[in-house]
Write a protein that holds these residues in place. Structure first.
Motif, mmCIF file in Angstrom:
data_model
loop_
_atom_site.group_PDB
_atom_site.id
_atom_site.type_symbol
_atom_site.label_atom_id
_atom_site.label_comp_id
_atom_site.label_asym_id
_atom_site.label_seq_id
_atom_site.Cartn_x
_atom_site.Cartn_y
_atom_site.Cartn_z
ATOM 1 N N ILE A 251 40.711 22.876 45.742
ATOM 2 C CA ILE A 251 41.648 23.890 46.229
ATOM 3 C C ILE A 251 42.317 24.618 45.077
ATOM 4 N N PHE A 252 42.854 23.875 44.126
ATOM 5 C CA PHE A 252 43.553 24.498 43.003
ATOM 6 C C PHE A 252 42.592 25.272 42.103
ATOM 7 N N SER A 253 41.354 24.785 42.005
ATOM 8 C CA SER A 253 40.360 25.523 41.221
ATOM 9 C C SER A 253 40.072 26.861 41.882
ATOM 10 N N GLY A 254 39.952 26.832 43.223
ATOM 11 C CA GLY A 254 39.705 28.082 43.945
ATOM 12 C C GLY A 254 40.860 29.058 43.794
ATOM 13 N N ILE A 255 42.085 28.537 43.874
ATOM 14 C CA ILE A 255 43.254 29.395 43.706
ATOM 15 C C ILE A 255 43.293 29.985 42.305
ATOM 16 N N SER A 256 42.997 29.152 41.305
ATOM 17 C CA SER A 256 43.024 29.621 39.912
ATOM 18 C C SER A 256 41.987 30.713 39.680
ATOM 19 N N VAL A 257 40.791 30.492 40.244
ATOM 20 C CA VAL A 257 39.730 31.505 40.096
ATOM 21 C C VAL A 257 40.135 32.803 40.773
ATOM 22 N N SER A 258 40.740 32.688 41.967
ATOM 23 C CA SER A 258 41.165 33.892 42.698
ATOM 24 C C SER A 258 42.226 34.658 41.918
ATOM 25 N N VAL A 259 43.216 33.929 41.384
ATOM 26 C CA VAL A 259 44.267 34.578 40.605
ATOM 27 C C VAL A 259 43.690 35.241 39.368
ATOM 28 N N ALA A 260 42.773 34.548 38.693
ATOM 29 C CA ALA A 260 42.147 35.121 37.502
ATOM 30 C C ALA A 260 41.357 36.379 37.854
ATOM 31 N N ALA A 261 40.646 36.363 38.988
ATOM 32 C CA ALA A 261 39.863 37.523 39.413
ATOM 33 C C ALA A 261 40.776 38.712 39.725
ATOM 34 N N ILE A 262 41.916 38.424 40.396
ATOM 35 C CA ILE A 262 42.865 39.490 40.723
ATOM 36 C C ILE A 262 43.444 40.100 39.452
ATOM 37 N N MET A 263 43.820 39.248 38.494
ATOM 38 C CA MET A 263 44.383 39.742 37.247
ATOM 39 C C MET A 263 43.355 40.557 36.463
ATOM 40 N N ALA A 264 42.099 40.072 36.469
ATOM 41 C CA ALA A 264 41.042 40.809 35.758
ATOM 42 C C ALA A 264 40.813 42.166 36.405
ATOM 43 N N SER A 265 40.815 42.183 37.745
ATOM 44 C CA SER A 265 40.621 43.445 38.462
ATOM 45 C C SER A 265 41.770 44.418 38.179
ATOM 46 N N PHE A 266 42.987 43.873 38.183
ATOM 47 C CA PHE A 266 44.144 44.709 37.903
ATOM 48 C C PHE A 266 44.065 45.280 36.486
ATOM 49 N N PHE A 267 43.683 44.426 35.519
ATOM 50 C CA PHE A 267 43.576 44.878 34.139
ATOM 51 C C PHE A 267 42.491 45.953 34.006
ATOM 52 N N LEU A 268 41.346 45.720 34.665
ATOM 53 C CA LEU A 268 40.249 46.693 34.599
ATOM 54 C C LEU A 268 40.644 48.024 35.235
ATOM 55 N N ALA A 269 41.328 47.948 36.400
ATOM 56 C CA ALA A 269 41.751 49.174 37.074
ATOM 57 C C ALA A 269 42.768 49.933 36.230
ATOM 58 N N SER A 270 43.683 49.192 35.602
ATOM 59 C CA SER A 270 44.682 49.829 34.744
ATOM 60 C C SER A 270 44.026 50.487 33.549
ATOM 61 N N THR A 271 43.015 49.838 32.988
ATOM 62 C CA THR A 271 42.308 50.396 31.828
ATOM 63 C C THR A 271 41.572 51.662 32.206
ATOM 64 N N VAL A 272 40.869 51.616 33.340
ATOM 65 C CA VAL A 272 40.138 52.803 33.809
ATOM 66 C C VAL A 272 41.095 53.951 34.075
#
Length: 291
Positions: A251-272
Motif C-alpha cells: 500500500i505505501f509503495s503504491g502511494i509513494s509511486v503515485s505521489v512521485a508520478a504526480i510530482m514528476a508530472s507537475f514538474f514536467l508540465a511546469s517545465t513545458v
C-alpha cells in the motif's frame, strides 16, 4: 526500578536478616528436613509464608491456594535455587518478580491459572535450567521476549496449556535448550503456525513425544491431526498469502509511486509551460525587431 532493587538488595537482606529467622528456624505448618529446605506442600496456604529463613535454597510450596507472589520475594531469598509453586492459584506474574533471581536453577509454575507469560518475565534468571509451565489451561499467550536471557535453560515445559499459536522467536534466545514439551495444546494449523512447524521439524530431537505426539486442528474441518502427518507442503498456501506487513508495504509503495508520478508530472508540465512562455517571448522580440 529493577536496577534500584538490585543495588539495594544487599541492604534489604541485611535489614531483613535481623527480622527474619535463619536456617534452623522453620515456619509454622511447614517442615524443614535440613537447614536449607522448607517444605510447605499441601498446607492449604493462601499466601507465601513470611517467616521463611533467608538462607533457604529449596522451597516447596506446591498444592496450596497461593494466588500471587510478592514482587520482592526473590530479592530477599537470593540463595534460592529450587522453587516449586506447582498446583496453586497463580493467575499472573508481576513484572520483575522472577527477573532478579540469579541463582534459581529449577522453577515449577505448572498446574496454575496463568493466562500469559509477558516479555521479560525471567530477565536475569541466567542460571535457570528447568522451567515448568505446563497444565495452565488458560495460558494462551507467550510474549516474544518472555524467555530472553535464559541462556542456560535446558528443559522447557509448555504442555497442556491453551496455546493455539506460538511465535517461533520465543524459542530462538534459548541456545542451551535440550527438551521442549508442547503436546496437549489446541494448536491451529494456520499460516501463523507455519514457521513454528518448520522449527519443530528441524528440532524434533528435542521433543520427548516426537512430532506424532503434537496435534493441530485443520482450518477447514477442525479435524485434529498429528504433526507427523504434515509437511512443509501442507503450508504451501501460506507462501502465497501476504501478511499484514506485506500488505502495508504494498500500500505505501503504491502511494509513494503515485505521489512521485504526480510530482514528476507537475514538474514536467511546469517545465513545458515555462518553455512555451519563453518561446512566445522570443517570437515577440523578433517581430518588434523586424518592425
Amino acid at each position: 526500578m529493577l536496577p534500584c532493587i538490585n543495588w539495594l538488595q544487599p541492604f534489604l537482606v541485611l535489614i531483613f536478616s535481623t527480622l527474619l529467622p535463619q536456617g534452623h528456624n522453620c515456619p509454622s505448618s511447614c517442615l524443614c528436613p535440613d537447614h536449607h529446605t522448607v517444605d510447605c506442600t499441601g498446607q492449604g496456604l493462601t499466601e507465601v509464608p513470611d517467616s521463611i529463613p533467608l538462607d533457604v535454597r529449596r522451597l516447596l510450596l506446591s498444592n496450596n491456594w497461593i494466588p500471587w507472589i510478592p514482587s520482592d520475594f526473590l530479592v530477599l531469598y537470593s540463595d534460592l535455587v529450587y522453587l516449586d509453586l506447582r498446583n496453586n492459584s497463580l493467575s499472573q506474574l508481576e513484572q520483575g518478580t522472577l527477573s532478579t533471581s540469579s541463582r534459581l536453577v529449577f522453577l515449577d509454575l505448572g498446574s496454575n491459572n496463568l493466562t500469559d507469560i509477558p516479555s521479560g518475565t525471567f530477565g536475569e534468571s541466567r542460571s535457570l535450567i528447568k522451567l515448568r509451565l505446563g497444565n495452565n489451561p488458560y495460558l494462551s499467550m507467550v510474549g516474544q521476549d518472555a524467555f530472553t536471557g535464559l541462556t542456560s535453560l535446558r528443559e522447557l515445559e509448555l504442555e497442556r496449556n491453551g496455546l493455539t499459536e506460538l511465535d517461533v522467536r520465543v524459542l530462538e534466545p534459548l541456545p542451551s535448550l535440550r527438551m521442549l514439551r508442547l503436546e496437549g495444546n489446541p494448536w491451529l494449523c494456520t499460516c501463523h503456525f507455519a514457521k513454528l512447524f518448520v522449527w519443530l521439524t528441524e528440532n524434533r530431537h528435542k521433543l520427548p513425544t516426537g512430532m506424532e505426539g503434537i496435534e493441530c486442528s485443520l482450518p477447514l474441518d477442525g479435524r485434529r491431526v498429528p504433526l507427523s502427518l504434515l509437511s512443509e507442503e501442507s503450508f504451501r498456501e501460506c507462501r502465497r498469502n501476504l501478511s499484514l506487513t506485506d500488505y502495508l508495504i504494498v500500500i505505501f509503495s503504491g502511494i509513494s509511486v503515485s505521489v512521485a508520478a504526480i510530482m514528476a508530472s507537475f514538474f514536467l508540465a511546469s517545465t513545458v509551460h515555462c518553455f512555451q512562455r519563453l518561446s512566445k517571448g522570443n517570437k515577440g522580440d523578433e517581430e518588434e525587431g523586424n518592425d
